[in-house]
Design an enzyme around this catalytic site. Structure first.
Site, PDB file in Angstrom:
ATOM      1  N   ASP A  22       0.700  -1.229   0.089  1.00 56.83           N
ATOM      2  CA  ASP A  22      -0.094   0.054   0.083  1.00 56.83           C
ATOM      3  C   ASP A  22       0.865   1.272  -0.098  1.00 56.83           C
ATOM      4  O   ASP A  22       1.677   1.729   1.130  1.00 56.83           O
ATOM      5  CB  ASP A  22      -0.931   0.077   1.297  1.00 56.83           C
ATOM      6  CG  ASP A  22      -1.824  -1.215   1.265  1.00 56.83           C
ATOM      7  OD1 ASP A  22      -1.666  -2.405   0.784  1.00 56.83           O
ATOM      8  OD2 ASP A  22      -3.217  -0.750   1.709  1.00 56.83           O
ATOM      9  N   LYS A  63      -6.763   3.539  -3.784  1.00 59.06           N
ATOM     10  CA  LYS A  63      -7.091   3.533  -2.264  1.00 59.06           C
ATOM     11  C   LYS A  63      -7.410   4.802  -1.818  1.00 59.06           C
ATOM     12  O   LYS A  63      -6.669   5.925  -2.448  1.00 59.06           O
ATOM     13  CB  LYS A  63      -6.036   2.771  -1.568  1.00 59.06           C
ATOM     14  CG  LYS A  63      -6.397   2.592   0.052  1.00 59.06           C
ATOM     15  CD  LYS A  63      -5.295   2.015   0.762  1.00 59.06           C
ATOM     16  CE  LYS A  63      -5.282   1.905   2.179  1.00 59.06           C
ATOM     17  NZ  LYS A  63      -4.283   1.420   2.764  1.00 59.06           N
ATOM     18  N   LYS A  96      -9.868   0.292  -3.039  1.00 60.08           N
ATOM     19  CA  LYS A  96      -9.874  -0.043  -1.523  1.00 60.08           C
ATOM     20  C   LYS A  96     -10.304   1.249  -0.781  1.00 60.08           C
ATOM     21  O   LYS A  96      -9.727   2.274  -1.156  1.00 60.08           O
ATOM     22  CB  LYS A  96      -8.200  -0.397  -1.173  1.00 60.08           C
ATOM     23  CG  LYS A  96      -8.388  -0.907   0.396  1.00 60.08           C
ATOM     24  CD  LYS A  96      -7.005  -1.327   0.591  1.00 60.08           C
ATOM     25  CE  LYS A  96      -6.781  -1.251   2.260  1.00 60.08           C
ATOM     26  NZ  LYS A  96      -5.325  -1.814   2.387  1.00 60.08           N
TER      27      LYS A  96
END
Length: 235
Positions: free
Chosen positions: A102, A166, A195
Site C-alpha cells: 500500500d 485506495k 480499496k
C-alpha cells in the site's frame, strides 16, 4: 460494472471477511498487539493484514499456512519519500515476505499538476513489486484532494499499472466516503480495484463501502464488523 446489493442477509461471513485488509499500522502497537492482530486475521479468515514494515517478518511467521496474505506500506503515511526510497522499501518488504504493498503517492506533486512525476513514482514501485507478482494499492489521500485531483490521481494509478486505487492512509483528517469510492470506481476501468480505508468501523458502513464499489476495505474494527454480521444472522 454490475451494481452491488450486498446486505447483512445476503453476504456470508466468509465473503465479508475476504473484503477486509486487517490494519496493524498504528505507531504505538506493541509486538503483543501485532500478534493479537494476526490472531484476529486468522480467526476470521480475512484477505490480508496490512502491517508496518518492521512487523512483516513477524506477521509472515504468525500467518504462515493460513491463507491470509501479508501486506505492508510504502512511503507511508505522507508519500514524500523519494522514489528510490520507495523502491528500496518495496524490495526489502519482498525479502521479508510481504506480497501486497500500500503505497502513498506524492500528494503535493499531484496537487501541483506534476503528473509525470506522480506516474513514474507509482510505476517504479509497481515494477519492483512485479518480482513477486505483488499487488500495489496506491493511496491518494483523498482528504487533501479536489474532485478533479482524485480523478486525475486514479487515472495515473491505472496508467502506471497498479492493482488498486485506495482512498486514505488513516492518518489524514478524514477518510473514505461513499462518494469518493463511487468516484474512484467510475474513474478507472474494471481491471483496477478500489480499496476504501479510514473510518470504516461498523457493519453498516462496511456494507455501504462495498456496495459503492470497494473491492477491499482497510479496517481495524474487523472483529466488531464481522461479529455484528454473525449476530444479525443469528449464528
Amino acid at each position: 460494472m454490475q451494481e452491488r446489493h450486498w446486505t447483512a442477509e445476503t453476504i456470508t461471513i466468509e465473503e465479508a471477511a475476504k473484503f477486509i485488509d486487517h490494519s496493524l499500522l498504528r505507531p504505538e502497537l506493541t509486538v503483543a498487539d501485532v500478534q493479537a492482530g494476526c490472531e484476529t486475521a486468522m480467526k476470521y479468515g480475512v484477505a490480508s493484514v496490512c502491517c508496518r514494515p518492521i512487523d512483516v517478518p513477524l506477521c509472515v511467521r504468525e500467518l504462515a499456512g493460513t491463507g491470509v496474505v501479508v501486506g505492508t506500506v510504502v512511503g507511508f503515511p505522507h508519500g514524500s519519500h523519494t522514489t528510490a526510497t520507495k523502491v528500496a522499501e518495496t524490495r526489502r518488504a519482498i525479502d521479508d515476505g510481504a506480497r501486497e504493498f500500500d503505497m502513498v503517492i506524492q500528494i503535493g506533486m499531484l496537487r501541483s499538476g506534476r503528473y509525470r512525476e506522480v506516474h513514474d513514482d507509482i510505476a517504479a514501485v509497481v515494477d519492483a513489486a512485479a518480482a513477486v507478482d505483488g499487488a500495489v494499492k496506491v493511496i491518494l489521500e483523498t482528504a487533501f484532494l479536489t474532485k478533479e485531483e482524485k480523478i486525475q490521481g486514479a487515472k495515473l494509478v491505472e496508467e502506471a499499472g497498479a492493482a488498486f486505487v485506495k482512498t486514505s492512509t488513516g492518518f489524514a483528517p478524514s477518510g473514505a466516503t461513499v462518494e469518493d469510492v463511487e468516484l474512484l470506481r467510475s474513474a478507472v476501468s474494471p481491471k483496477v480495484k478500489v480499496k476504501a480505508a479510514h473510518g470504516i468501523r461498523t457493519l453498516d458502513v462496511f456494507l455501504q463501502m462495498i456496495n459503492a464499489g470497494a473491492d477491499r476495505v482497510g479496517a481495524t474494527a474487523t472483529s466488531r464488523i464481522l461479529d455484528d454480521l454473525r449476530a444479525r444472522k443469528g449464528v
